[in-house]
Design a protein around this motif. Structure first.
Motif, mmCIF file in Angstrom:
data_model
loop_
_atom_site.group_PDB
_atom_site.id
_atom_site.type_symbol
_atom_site.label_atom_id
_atom_site.label_comp_id
_atom_site.label_asym_id
_atom_site.label_seq_id
_atom_site.Cartn_x
_atom_site.Cartn_y
_atom_site.Cartn_z
ATOM 1 N N ASP A 497 3.607 9.427 7.904
ATOM 2 C CA ASP A 497 2.595 9.387 8.849
ATOM 3 C C ASP A 497 1.598 8.381 9.001
ATOM 4 O OD1 ASP A 497 3.462 11.863 9.159
ATOM 5 O OD2 ASP A 497 1.954 13.032 8.033
ATOM 6 N N GLY A 498 1.146 8.119 10.113
ATOM 7 C CA GLY A 498 0.656 6.981 10.571
ATOM 8 C C GLY A 498 -0.977 7.157 9.844
ATOM 9 N N GLU A 499 -1.467 6.096 9.170
ATOM 10 C CA GLU A 499 -2.643 5.753 8.411
ATOM 11 C C GLU A 499 -3.228 4.435 8.454
ATOM 12 O OE1 GLU A 499 -2.973 6.478 4.385
ATOM 13 O OE2 GLU A 499 -0.557 6.314 4.164
ATOM 14 N N SER A 500 -4.797 4.240 8.267
ATOM 15 C CA SER A 500 -4.995 2.667 8.292
ATOM 16 C C SER A 500 -5.283 2.533 6.741
ATOM 17 C CB SER A 500 -6.550 2.947 8.886
ATOM 18 O OG SER A 500 -6.319 3.048 10.318
ATOM 19 N N ARG A 501 -5.033 1.366 6.465
ATOM 20 C CA ARG A 501 -5.000 1.042 4.927
ATOM 21 C C ARG A 501 -5.249 -0.502 4.890
ATOM 22 N NH1 ARG A 501 -0.283 2.980 0.905
ATOM 23 N NH2 ARG A 501 -0.381 5.122 1.434
ATOM 24 N N GLU A 502 -5.930 -0.896 3.886
ATOM 25 C CA GLU A 502 -6.025 -2.411 3.447
ATOM 26 C C GLU A 502 -4.525 -2.834 2.953
ATOM 27 O OE1 GLU A 502 -8.389 -4.797 3.760
ATOM 28 O OE2 GLU A 502 -9.989 -3.310 4.945
ATOM 29 N N LEU A 503 -3.870 -3.597 3.734
ATOM 30 C CA LEU A 503 -2.752 -4.209 3.473
ATOM 31 C C LEU A 503 -2.604 -5.988 3.423
ATOM 32 C CD1 LEU A 503 -0.606 -1.733 5.221
ATOM 33 C CD2 LEU A 503 -1.112 -1.440 2.842
ATOM 34 N N THR A 504 -1.405 -6.197 2.964
ATOM 35 C CA THR A 504 -1.338 -7.712 3.180
ATOM 36 C C THR A 504 0.240 -7.867 3.743
ATOM 37 O OG1 THR A 504 -2.345 -8.565 1.186
ATOM 38 C CG2 THR A 504 -0.698 -10.090 1.935
ATOM 39 N N VAL A 505 0.165 -8.562 4.869
ATOM 40 C CA VAL A 505 1.412 -8.696 5.838
ATOM 41 C C VAL A 505 1.780 -10.164 5.740
ATOM 42 C CG1 VAL A 505 0.155 -9.109 8.040
ATOM 43 C CG2 VAL A 505 2.353 -8.154 7.871
ATOM 44 N N SER A 542 12.358 -7.181 -4.969
ATOM 45 C CA SER A 542 12.661 -7.116 -6.293
ATOM 46 C C SER A 542 11.500 -7.725 -7.263
ATOM 47 C CB SER A 542 14.019 -7.749 -6.673
ATOM 48 O OG SER A 542 14.894 -6.943 -5.945
ATOM 49 N N ALA A 543 11.145 -9.073 -6.758
ATOM 50 C CA ALA A 543 10.121 -9.505 -7.577
ATOM 51 C C ALA A 543 8.777 -9.168 -7.529
ATOM 52 C CB ALA A 543 10.160 -11.108 -7.248
ATOM 53 N N HIS A 544 8.195 -8.600 -6.297
ATOM 54 C CA HIS A 544 6.806 -8.450 -6.336
ATOM 55 C C HIS A 544 6.631 -7.036 -5.626
ATOM 56 C CE1 HIS A 544 5.166 -11.802 -8.505
ATOM 57 N NE2 HIS A 544 6.113 -12.376 -7.573
ATOM 58 N N GLN A 545 7.862 -6.022 -5.529
ATOM 59 C CA GLN A 545 7.744 -4.951 -4.643
ATOM 60 C C GLN A 545 7.123 -4.766 -3.546
ATOM 61 O OE1 GLN A 545 6.238 -2.829 -8.167
ATOM 62 N NE2 GLN A 545 8.153 -2.294 -9.130
ATOM 63 N N PHE A 559 5.533 -6.293 3.996
ATOM 64 C CA PHE A 559 3.968 -6.121 3.731
ATOM 65 C C PHE A 559 3.960 -5.456 2.514
ATOM 66 C CE2 PHE A 559 5.517 -2.827 6.421
ATOM 67 C CZ PHE A 559 5.247 -1.783 5.841
ATOM 68 N N TRP A 560 2.853 -5.624 1.842
ATOM 69 C CA TRP A 560 2.336 -5.093 0.558
ATOM 70 C C TRP A 560 1.254 -3.911 0.649
ATOM 71 C CZ3 TRP A 560 4.295 -9.747 1.544
ATOM 72 C CH2 TRP A 560 5.499 -10.036 0.536
ATOM 73 N N GLY A 561 1.309 -2.973 -0.107
ATOM 74 C CA GLY A 561 0.442 -1.820 -0.145
ATOM 75 C C GLY A 561 0.596 -0.581 0.521
ATOM 76 N N HIS A 569 -2.174 -6.054 -3.884
ATOM 77 C CA HIS A 569 -1.300 -6.160 -2.579
ATOM 78 C C HIS A 569 -1.529 -7.729 -2.189
ATOM 79 C CE1 HIS A 569 -4.663 -5.942 0.453
ATOM 80 N NE2 HIS A 569 -5.193 -4.947 -0.278
ATOM 81 N N ALA A 570 -2.642 -8.471 -2.171
ATOM 82 C CA ALA A 570 -2.948 -9.893 -1.656
ATOM 83 C C ALA A 570 -2.126 -10.773 -2.730
ATOM 84 C CB ALA A 570 -4.150 -10.091 -1.345
#
Length: 760
Positions: A497-505, A542-545, A559-561, A569-570
């Motif tokens: 489901d859609g949500e807002s998060r602090e992520l790194t792209v 693999s390295a940083h998931q 992206f991460w997070g 994530h950053a």
């Protein structure tokens, strides 16, 4: 009586169906082993296990065979390769005269005349422009012998145990062939199938005539591109010619002749035997031996190569010495005296590397060394006539025991029994290979063990898979397998489901991909982009998931997070970007070695609030991210080209990952945003950054401050020092140009130091 019948028939009623299925699988496996059916996947598995088995054998250094390596050190000392024949003549003289080798085999062909001495130019001058100059013609004639480099090499080869290599070819004949070991007429009517070519690319006649003999070094890989077999003899025309390994061994052992030996008289042979040759061995007559030394051969005179070690100086199978050290006499005499030496190259740029079961970049010269060792040791890995019977017995025993036992055993004993049988099969196969020199197949037996095991004890496992199948199918394409496993433990915590998060792209793109695609064939381009995308995807997942979002042509988005939340994530994104640049450099070395265009990538990285979830249409959907922070990440990837850097990150990413060292690049206002943002280039973890880099970054930041303060002279001076320190850094040149522009067009007192980009 009915009670007794019931007692004996109860197990059949309870287990009969599973016993029948197990025995049916055993019968199918037996059909595969006997050749009644053929399953390509099983054949490929056998090839995999054969390669694995070879890799498991630990090498023992064999001092009898030495590789004289035209390595990077030799090229640095002597000059670029190929060397002129005068240098090669010195090398031959050193090996045969100074060191007294038993034989020297060249994994090199000398098919073209050597005109590098300049004699042709001098001769032309003497005949034309300077023909009237007194004494010039006589002086040129006096120099002819010492400038005839091919003649110097021919003289060095004369009466020496040197074997020259050459190639086979179809529909091309160039150079000179050595004498064949035997001809079709020598076979007395017998058929002797062999790998056959109509042409060859041989050595110059004067060189081949002076050498002891010649040997074919053409590699014949399997359909999958891996080199596993090599002929000992090939047929060209009506002659049978040795490969480099056999020819060099023959010269070293001072063989008088090599002839085929059949186990039966031609009159006693069946039609099939006459067609196949029924050849058992070659006989090498050494010295006064009347019976000859037997050399086993396989179908079409081709043998399995027993690769020892991983190849190269560090491979552990054969000693290596640098050709430069041989030329300079720096190698101890006892290291080469009475040894068989092979002259070849491991330098990456010279492209004499082969894909083999033990190494994807195996020195071609060491292929011949392995075959020579097998000849000297009278040890060849062969598939015995009764191999099918042994493999069939394995199938019957393993399948029968498991089919009957697993139906009545609980899961743990079943697992132990299946594992023990698989280990026994593998152990017997390995012992047969190392102790008996038998090449046996085991894939079908191992597959049978696995199939019967799954049939009997895997129902509970399948139930668990069914329960988590929805989650795995949703996220398996996006995130690393270990994250899917973590999510599968608590599937209720994760959804799309859609949500807002602090992520790194992250956005990644190949520089100049249009030019790259124009310089490659479609097949090469496919391999190029597949290797690149695979390496980048592995680094991300693999390295940083990280979560792999999509491929956009040659571009990658990740992206991460999410879906698994990471507070760092950053940091994971920055670490991955540095790793990807290192992977790109390694790939680039491989690409350049193949003659492919250079690989360079640009990476944009940004952190912030993003919308993440399953988005799209009723026709197609994807788990992805959207928002202003995502758009800025895409813009940052695009402007890495402007600043001449591989990575650009936003201010939010830098703040969230302070453990890295950064170089500030600029304050920019990208298209679609009014607020300026500071952008940075990550260099390394702060703890791994050397002092010289820290000093350079500090001086750059001082120069950047001077630019923003409009102190042009001061900034120019600082940039001049930085350019002298790192002339390859395009960032400094960029700002030199900007200062020149600002001098001519002053930005004014209200200038905020921001660079505005009007395009994406």
């Amino acid at each position: 009586m009915p009670l007794i019948r019931s007692h004996w028939t109860r197990p059949f009623r309870k287990y009969g169906a599973r016993w029948s299925l197990g025995l049916l699988l055993t019968a199918l496996a037996l059909a595969q082993v006997s050749g009644a059916v053929r399953i390509d996947a099983i054949e490929r598995m056998d090839t995999f296990f054969a390669d694995l088995r070879m890799r498991l054998v630990k090498p023992v250094l064999d001092p009898r065979i030495v590789i004289v390596d035209i390595d990077e050190k030799s090229i640095a000392e002597i000059g670029h390769f190929p060397w002129n024949r005068k240098v090669v003549a010195r090398l031959v003289s050193q090996l045969t005269g100074h060191y007294g080798v038993a034989a020297a085999g060249f994994d090199i062909v000398f098919s073209e005349a050597d005109n590098t001495s300049g004699y042709d130019v001098l001769d032309s001058l003497a005949s034309h422009e300077m023909k009237d100059v007194g004494g010039f013609r006589a002086r040129v004639e006096a120099m002819k012998q010492q400038l005839d480099y091919d003649g110097l090499l021919a003289a060095a080869l004369e009466d020496q145990p040197v074997v020259l290599g050459y190639n086979v070819a179809q529909d091309q004949r160039k150079g000179e062939l050595p004498a064949p070991f035997f001809k079709v007429d020598d076979l007395n009517g017998r058929e002797l199938p062999a790998v056959t070519y109509s042409g060859y690319l041989g050595n110059l006649e004067r060189l081949q005539s002076a050498a002891a003999t010649g040997g074919i070094f053409t590699a014949l890989p399997d359909p999958d591109g891996i080199l596993r077999h090599t002929p000992l003899l090939m047929r060209i025309g009506d002659g049978y010619y040795p490969t480099l390994s056999l020819a060099t061994a023959a010269v070293a052992l001072q063989a008088r002749a090599i002839v085929p030996r059949w186990d039966t008289n031609v009159a006693d042979m069946s039609a099939r035997e006459r067609a196949n040759g029924a050849l058992d061995t070659l006989l090498m007559f050494v010295g006064q031996q009347k019976m000859g030394m037997p050399i086993q051969v396989g179908e079409n005179l081709t043998n399995l190569i027993e690769f020892r070690g991983t190849g190269g100086p560090a491979g552990g199978a054969f000693p290596y010495v640098s050709a430069a050290d041989v030329l300079a006499g720096r190698v101890k005499k006892e290291a080469l005296a009475d040894r068989i030496v092979l002259i070849g190259t491991t330098a990456p740029g010279l492209l004499d590397l082969r894909a083999t079961p033990v190494n994807s970049a195996y020195p071609g010269v060491e292929v011949h060394a392995n075959m020579i060792k097998s000849i000297l040791d009278h040890s060849f890995k062969v598939r015995p006539d009764y191999a099918d019977g042994i493999e069939g017995l394995q199938v019957v025993l393993a399948g029968g025991v498991l089919a009957l036992a697993l139906a009545v055993l609980s899961p743990l004993p079943s697992i132990l029994l299946a594992a023990a049988l698989a280990a026994a099969v593998f152990g017997f196969n390995y012992w047969s290979y190392t102790g008996m020199d038998w090449v046996l197949k085991m894939a079908m037996t191992l597959v049978l063990i696995a199939a019967v095991f799954v049939l009997n004890v895997a129902w509970g496992y399948f139930f668990e898979v069914r329960r988590n199948r929805g989650l795995v199918s949703r996220f398996g394409e996006y995130v690393a397998p270990e994250l899917v496993a973590q999510m599968a433990e608590n599937p209720e915590q994760y959804n799309m489901d859609g949500e807002s998060r602090e992520l790194t792209v992250m956005f990644v793109d190949v520089r100049g991909f249009t030019t790259i695609s124009e310089g490659l064939t479609p097949k090469q381009l496919r391999e190029y982009i597949n290797l690149y995308l695979t390496a980048m995807s592995e680094d991300i997942r693999s390295a940083h998931q990280g979560t792999l979002d999509k491929y956009i042509g040659d571009a990658v988005m990740a992206f991460w997070g999410a879906p698994v939340a990471f507070s760092d994530h950053a940091s994971r994104g920055v670490a991955t970007s540095l790793l990807m640049q290192a992977s790109a450099q390694r790939l680039n070395q491989d690409f350049l070695a193949r003659g492919w265009p250079e690989l360079k990538i640009g990476i944009g990285l940004n952190s912030g609030l993003m919308h993440v979830g399953d988005m799209g249409s009723n026709i197609r959907r994807a788990y992805t991210v959207m928002g202003d922070a995502v758009n800025l990440g895409s813009r940052l990837e695009g402007i890495t080209k402007v600043y001449g850097v591989g990575i650009a990150v936003g201010e939010a990413t830098r703040a969230a990952a302070p453990e890295f060292t950064y170089r500030e690049l600029d304050l920019v206002r990208v298209k679609g945003k009014n607020e300026p943002v500071a952008i940075f280039e990550p260099l390394a973890l702060a703890r791994d950054t050397d002092q010289a880099t820290l000093d350079e970054v500090a001086r750059w930041h001082a120069a950047l401050a001077a630019v923003r303060a409009q102190r042009w002279d001061e900034a120019d001076a600082m940039l001049a020092e930085l350019r002298a320190l790192a002339p390859q850094r395009g960032l400094y040149q960029l700002y030199v140009g900007r200062i020149a522009h600002y001098r001519a067009h002053p930005p004014g007192d209200q200038w905020d130091g921001v660079t505005t980009f009007e395009t994406k």
